[in-house]
Write a protein that holds these residues in place. Structure first.
Motif, mmCIF file in Angstrom:
data_model
loop_
_atom_site.group_PDB
_atom_site.id
_atom_site.type_symbol
_atom_site.label_atom_id
_atom_site.label_comp_id
_atom_site.label_asym_id
_atom_site.label_seq_id
_atom_site.Cartn_x
_atom_site.Cartn_y
_atom_site.Cartn_z
ATOM 1 N N GLN A 23 0.873 -1.218 -0.039
ATOM 2 C CA GLN A 23 0.022 -0.106 0.029
ATOM 3 C C GLN A 23 0.833 1.164 -0.131
ATOM 4 O O GLN A 23 0.236 2.412 -0.274
ATOM 5 C CB GLN A 23 -0.974 0.066 1.290
ATOM 6 N N ILE A 24 2.234 1.186 0.133
ATOM 7 C CA ILE A 24 3.046 2.475 0.179
ATOM 8 C C ILE A 24 3.028 2.945 -1.258
ATOM 9 O O ILE A 24 3.505 2.387 -2.210
ATOM 10 C CB ILE A 24 4.265 1.754 0.601
ATOM 11 N N HIS A 25 2.674 4.270 -1.182
ATOM 12 C CA HIS A 25 2.774 4.956 -2.346
ATOM 13 C C HIS A 25 3.354 6.465 -2.189
ATOM 14 O O HIS A 25 3.078 6.776 -1.191
ATOM 15 C CB HIS A 25 1.258 5.246 -2.814
ATOM 16 N N SER A 26 3.962 6.942 -3.160
ATOM 17 C CA SER A 26 4.537 8.279 -2.766
ATOM 18 C C SER A 26 3.890 9.421 -3.508
ATOM 19 O O SER A 26 3.361 9.019 -4.592
ATOM 20 C CB SER A 26 6.226 8.351 -3.144
ATOM 21 N N GLU A 27 3.577 10.530 -3.034
ATOM 22 C CA GLU A 27 2.711 11.528 -3.867
ATOM 23 C C GLU A 27 3.461 12.145 -4.616
ATOM 24 O O GLU A 27 2.950 12.712 -5.771
ATOM 25 C CB GLU A 27 2.599 12.660 -2.536
ATOM 26 N N TYR A 28 5.043 12.072 -4.797
ATOM 27 C CA TYR A 28 5.743 12.408 -5.737
ATOM 28 C C TYR A 28 6.749 11.475 -6.097
ATOM 29 O O TYR A 28 7.179 10.891 -5.257
ATOM 30 C CB TYR A 28 6.391 13.872 -5.524
ATOM 31 N N SER A 29 7.422 11.653 -7.485
ATOM 32 C CA SER A 29 8.420 10.659 -7.548
ATOM 33 C C SER A 29 9.820 11.445 -7.459
ATOM 34 O O SER A 29 10.335 12.108 -7.960
ATOM 35 C CB SER A 29 8.255 10.316 -9.148
ATOM 36 N N TYR A 30 10.422 10.731 -6.340
ATOM 37 C CA TYR A 30 11.703 11.273 -5.793
ATOM 38 C C TYR A 30 12.756 10.434 -6.326
ATOM 39 O O TYR A 30 14.011 10.642 -6.190
ATOM 40 C CB TYR A 30 11.867 11.746 -4.420
#
Length: 143
Positions: A23-30
């Motif tokens: 379920q881990i998602h990042s709001e922005y692609s770093y």
């Protein structure tokens, strides 16, 4: 029997951890791969090991010698110090020190452990920072 009970509990914890990690998602692609693959990979490996522990044939338990237990305790303490000092020491130096100490625990000479620690710290930093584009701290002493 206790190792099978431990492996069963660990298997359930790994399955739960995989559901959480998925379920881990990042709001922005770093970073190119994002934050999900590392926890999923580690938990998958632990799940595989717990299944292997469940399926292996039982054998007689032999307790480790006192020297082995001392080495394990030193290794746990060094790993805790690594986690504590990782950010202010920086990845290359912290990894070099960790690798050198673990190398001496496994019987390496001090010069060999020091050289392999330095090489491991530099090469791993280069691999993560330059090749995989994963940002790692260089430490307070370089800033």
């Amino acid at each position: 029997m206790s190792d099978r009970i431990f492996a069963g509990i660990w298997l359930l914890l790994c399955v739960g951890g995989l559901m959480v990690a998925w379920q881990i998602h990042s709001e922005y692609s770093y970073e190119p791969v994002g934050p999900r693959p590392f926890p999923v990979g580690i938990l998958g490996l632990m799940l595989f090991c717990s299944v292997a522990l469940l399926l292996r044939k039982p054998d007689a338990v032999q307790w480790p010698h006192r020297r082995v237990l001392q080495r394990l305790l030193v290794m746990v303490i060094v790993l805790l110090m690594y986690a504590w000092g990782f950010e202010w020491l920086g990845f290359p130096l912290a990894t070099a020190v960790l690798t050198a100490i673990i190398g001496t625990l496994f019987g390496a000479t001090i010069p060999a452990a020091g050289m392999s620690g330095a090489a491991m710290g530099i090469l791993l930093w280069y691999a993560f920072d330059r090749l995989l584009d994963v940002t790692l701290p260089l430490g307070a002493w370089l800033n």
